[in-house]
Write a protein that holds these residues in place. Structure first.
Motif, PDB file in Angstrom:
ATOM      1  N   SER A  99       3.134  -3.407   4.400  1.00 45.18           N
ATOM      2  CA  SER A  99       2.603  -2.875   4.156  1.00 45.18           C
ATOM      3  C   SER A  99       2.794  -1.010   3.564  1.00 45.18           C
ATOM      4  CB  SER A  99       1.396  -2.040   5.326  1.00 45.18           C
ATOM      5  OG  SER A  99       2.178  -0.831   6.214  1.00 45.18           O
ATOM      6  N   CYS A 100       3.083  -0.795   3.221  1.00 44.98           N
ATOM      7  CA  CYS A 100       3.622   0.875   2.683  1.00 44.98           C
ATOM      8  C   CYS A 100       4.718   0.371   1.448  1.00 44.98           C
ATOM      9  CB  CYS A 100       5.527   1.557   3.595  1.00 44.98           C
ATOM     10  SG  CYS A 100       5.603   3.330   3.022  1.00 44.98           S
ATOM     11  N   THR A 101       5.385  -0.959   1.201  1.00 45.29           N
ATOM     12  CA  THR A 101       5.540  -1.000  -0.927  1.00 45.29           C
ATOM     13  C   THR A 101       4.481  -1.518  -1.263  1.00 45.29           C
ATOM     14  OG1 THR A 101       6.119  -3.822   1.066  1.00 45.29           O
ATOM     15  CG2 THR A 101       7.589  -1.542   0.304  1.00 45.29           C
ATOM     16  N   LYS A 102       3.113  -1.283  -0.335  1.00 45.09           N
ATOM     17  CA  LYS A 102       2.472  -1.732  -1.640  1.00 45.09           C
ATOM     18  C   LYS A 102       1.901  -0.267  -2.014  1.00 45.09           C
ATOM     19  CE  LYS A 102       0.151  -5.056   1.610  1.00 45.09           C
ATOM     20  NZ  LYS A 102      -1.526  -5.651   2.493  1.00 45.09           N
ATOM     21  N   TYR A 103       2.557   0.782  -2.215  1.00 54.09           N
ATOM     22  CA  TYR A 103       1.870   1.580  -2.882  1.00 54.09           C
ATOM     23  C   TYR A 103       2.855   2.818  -3.647  1.00 54.09           C
ATOM     24  CZ  TYR A 103      -1.723   1.686   0.532  1.00 54.09           C
ATOM     25  OH  TYR A 103      -2.949   1.449   1.466  1.00 54.09           O
ATOM     26  N   ALA A 104       2.529   3.377  -4.188  1.00 52.44           N
ATOM     27  CA  ALA A 104       3.075   3.310  -5.293  1.00 52.44           C
ATOM     28  C   ALA A 104       4.096   4.049  -5.247  1.00 52.44           C
ATOM     29  CB  ALA A 104       2.587   3.835  -7.143  1.00 52.44           C
ATOM     30  N   ARG A 105       3.645   5.323  -4.436  1.00 54.69           N
ATOM     31  CA  ARG A 105       4.518   6.906  -4.061  1.00 54.69           C
ATOM     32  C   ARG A 105       5.305   6.315  -2.569  1.00 54.69           C
ATOM     33  NH1 ARG A 105      -0.734  10.629  -4.639  1.00 54.69           N
ATOM     34  NH2 ARG A 105      -1.996   9.457  -4.539  1.00 54.69           N
ATOM     35  N   CYS A 106       4.811   5.563  -1.968  1.00 58.20           N
ATOM     36  CA  CYS A 106       5.859   5.505  -0.956  1.00 58.20           C
ATOM     37  C   CYS A 106       7.136   4.510  -1.386  1.00 58.20           C
ATOM     38  CB  CYS A 106       5.141   4.260  -0.024  1.00 58.20           C
ATOM     39  SG  CYS A 106       3.574   5.054   0.281  1.00 58.20           S
ATOM     40  N   VAL A 107       6.988   3.906  -2.142  1.00 59.67           N
ATOM     41  CA  VAL A 107       8.081   2.793  -3.037  1.00 59.67           C
ATOM     42  C   VAL A 107       8.474   3.962  -3.991  1.00 59.67           C
ATOM     43  CG1 VAL A 107       9.119   1.583  -4.342  1.00 59.67           C
ATOM     44  CG2 VAL A 107       7.612   0.896  -3.169  1.00 59.67           C
ATOM     45  N   TRP A 108       8.383   5.320  -4.375  1.00 60.45           N
ATOM     46  CA  TRP A 108       9.005   6.341  -5.039  1.00 60.45           C
ATOM     47  C   TRP A 108       9.181   6.527  -4.254  1.00 60.45           C
ATOM     48  CZ3 TRP A 108       9.886   6.834  -9.852  1.00 60.45           C
ATOM     49  CH2 TRP A 108      10.436   7.978 -10.495  1.00 60.45           C
ATOM     50  N   TYR A 109       8.845   7.405  -3.216  1.00 58.31           N
ATOM     51  CA  TYR A 109       9.177   8.488  -2.067  1.00 58.31           C
ATOM     52  C   TYR A 109      10.840   8.171  -1.760  1.00 58.31           C
ATOM     53  CZ  TYR A 109       5.318  10.879  -2.407  1.00 58.31           C
ATOM     54  OH  TYR A 109       4.213  12.286  -2.883  1.00 58.31           O
ATOM     55  N   GLY A 110      10.593   6.559  -0.949  1.00 56.78           N
ATOM     56  CA  GLY A 110      11.535   5.884  -0.033  1.00 56.78           C
ATOM     57  C   GLY A 110      12.561   5.294  -1.327  1.00 56.78           C
ATOM     58  N   VAL A 111      12.148   4.160  -2.408  1.00 55.50           N
ATOM     59  CA  VAL A 111      13.789   4.441  -2.438  1.00 55.50           C
ATOM     60  C   VAL A 111      14.595   5.719  -3.818  1.00 55.50           C
ATOM     61  CG1 VAL A 111      15.084   3.144  -5.416  1.00 55.50           C
ATOM     62  CG2 VAL A 111      13.060   2.620  -3.470  1.00 55.50           C
TER      63      VAL A 111
END
Length: 432
Positions: free
Chosen positions: A72-84
Motif C-alpha cells: 500500500s505504501c509503494t503505490k505513492y510516489a513520495r513514499c517510494v522517494w522517501y524510502g529509497v
C-alpha cells in the motif's frame, strides 16, 4: 569572525538543531503535484525525519524498509522517494537496489519516472556516472511528467559535474533556464541551489558557490530533502568558504558537518566530514584526517569521494617528498576516475604519475652517490670517506652536493634523518 556568521545569517540554518527546527517550515508547493499524495502514517515519513535530524540511522533504515515492504505504501510516489532515498543516503546501496528492482517490475506510469530518478541516484553512488546520465537523458527527452524534468535536469548537471564536464553542465543550466526553475519551484529551490553550488565549486568559483550554499542552508526543508547534495550541504559550504578565504566561517561549518555526520553515523558521511575538516583545518600537509577519510570511504565503496580524497593526499605526499606513497595514491585515483567516467581527473592523476616517474628517474642516486651517502649517515667525515674509497675530498664533496640536491635537503644534518629505500628505477633515500 565573519560578518555573515556573526549576524546569524548562516548559524540560524546550520547544524542538526537548525535542521530539526526547520522541519516545521516545509514548503506547501510540492514537486510531486499532481501525483498521489503521501498516505497517512507512512513509515517513510518517519525515516525522512530521522535523516533530516541526523539521528538514529538504524531507525531510519528500519522505517524505510518497512515502508518499501508495504504494497500500500509503494503505490505513492513520495513514499517510494522517501524510502529509497533514505536507504541511499544511509549507504545501504544493496538494500536500495533490491527495492528498486522490485519497483522496476511494477507497471505504474507515474511511479516509473520516480523509480528512474531513484535508479539514477543509486547509479551515482555506486560509481556508474555513465549509467546515471543515460537514465536522466531518457527522462528529459521522453517523460510526459513535468516533475521528472524538474528533477532530472539538476540531477544531470550533478552527473556532468561529477564527471568533470563543467562546460557541459553549465550548458544544461543555460538550456533549461535554471533561474526560471528556481523561481517557479520553491520546494525544489534548496536542492537546485545545492547542485549549482557544487558546480560553482568544481568550476573554481568559490564566492558564487558560497552564495548558493548559504542560500540553500537558509531554505526550508522540502519534499526532495532526502538527497546527498542537501544532506552534505554544510560541508560544501565549508569548502567554498575556505576556498574564498573565509576561514572562520569554513571552520564553523566544517565542525557542524562533522557533528551532523557523527550524529547520523554512516561511515561514508563521516568520511566526507573528515575530508572537509582536513581541507579546512590541515590544508598544506599529509593529513591524518585524510587517511581516516580514505579508510572510511574505501570501506563504504564511495568511489567519487574516495578519488577526490586520494588525489588530495597524493598531492600533499608528493609535496612532502614521500613520492612512493604519492604514486600509490595517484594510481588508485586514475583507476577510480576511469571507472567513474571522469576523464579530467584521470588525466590529472596520469599527469602527476608521469611527473613523479620523470622526477625519480632524474633524482635516483648513482651507486657511488648511494655508497657515499650511507657512509656519511654512518658518521664518517668527508676525509675518512675519501680515504676509504681512494678518492679526493673534493670528489666526495661533489657527490654529497648531488645527493643533497636530488633529495631536496640542505646538508649532512638532514641526511641523518633519511632511510634507504630501493626502487625499480634506482635508489633513493626517504624520510624515516
Amino acid at each position: 569572525m565573519e560578518n555573515s556568521w556573526k549576524s546569524g545569517e548562516a548559524r540560524q540554518v546550520t547544524g542538526p538543531r537548525a535542521v530539526r527546527d526547520s522541519m516545521v517550515r516545509v514548503e506547501v508547493e510540492s514537486i510531486w503535484d499532481p501525483l498521489p499524495k503521501l498516505h497517512e502514517g507512512c513509515p517513510a515519513t518517519a525515516a525522512l525525519a530521522k535523516l533530516l535530524q541526523c539521528t538514529d540511522r538504524p531507525g531510519a533504515v528500519r522505517e524505510a524498509e518497512i515502508a518499501l515492504a508495504d504494497d500500500s505504501c509503494t503505490k505513492y510516489a513520495r513514499c517510494v522517494w522517501y524510502g529509497v532515498s533514505v536507504l541511499i543516503c544511509a549507504g545501504e546501496l544493496m538494500r536500495a537496489d533490491t527495492h528498486l528492482r522490485k519497483l522496476e517490475n511494477l507497471s505504474d506510469d507515474p511511479l516509473d519516472d520516480v523509480v528512474t530518478l531513484l535508479r539514477a541516484q543509486h547509479a551515482k553512488h555506486v560509481g556508474d556516472v555513465l549509467g546515471m546520465r543515460k537514465l536522466l537523458d531518457r527522462l528529459i527527452s521522453s517523460s510526459p511528467h513535468r516533475f521528472a524534468h524538474d528533477l532530472a535536469m539538476p540531477f544531470l548537471v550533478e552527473a556532468l559535474a561529477t564527471a568533470g564536464e563543467v562546460a557541459a553542465a553549465e550548458a544544461v543550466l543555460d538550456e533549461y533556464d535554471f533561474d526560471e526553475l528556481l523561481a517557479g519551484r520553491p520546494a525544489v529551490r534548496p536542492l537546485l541551489l545545492a547542485i549549482r553550488g557544487e558546480l560553482h565549486l568544481v568550476a573554481g568559483r568559490p564566492a558564487a558557490a558560497l552564495t548558493d550554499m548559504l542560500a540553500c542552508l537558509r531554505g526550508p526543508v522540502s519534499d526532495v530533502a532526502a538527497h546527498s547534495s542537501l544532506v552534505r550541504r554544510r560541508g560544501v559550504a565549508a569548502l567554498a568558504a575556505a576556498a574564498d578565504g573565509r576561514f572562520e566561517l569554513a571552520s564553523a561549518l566544517a565542525k557542524e558537518e562533522e557533528e551532523a555526520a557523527r550524529g547520523w553515523g554512516g561511515l561514508a558521511y563521516v568520511g566526507w566530514a573528515q575530508y572537509v575538516r582536513a581541507m579546512v583545518e590541515e590544508p598544506h600537509r599529509p593529513s591524518r584526517l585524510l587517511n581516516d577519510a580514505i579508510d572510511l570511504l574505501d570501506a563504504t565503496l564511495s568511489p567519487a569521494g574516495l578519488a577526490a580524497t586520494l588525489y588530495e593526499q597524493g598531492v600533499r605526499l608528493m609535496e612532502s617528498g614521500d613520492d612512493t606513497a604519492a604514486r600509490e595514491q595517484f594510481k588508485r585515483v586514475g583507476q577510480l576516475a576511469r571507472r567513474l567516467g571522469n576523464t579530467k581527473v584521470a588525466e590529472m592523476a596520469d599527469k602527476m604519475l608521469s611527473e613523479l616517474t620523470q622526477y625519480l628517474q632524474q633524482t635516483s642516486l648513482t651507486a657511488q652517490e648511494l655508497k657515499i651517502a650511507e657512509m656519511a649517515q654512518a658518521g664518517y667525515s668527508n676525509k675518512q670517506i675519501a680515504e676509504r674509497l681512494v678518492l679526493t675530498v673534493r670528489t666526495i664533496e661533489f657527490h654529497l652536493s648531488n645527493v643533497y640536491r636530488k633529495l631536496r635537503i640542505s646538508g649532512r644534518r638532514a641526511l641523518m634523518h633519511k632511510t634507504l629505500e630501493t626502487r625499480p628505477e634506482g635508489h633513493r633515500l626517504q624520510e624515516k
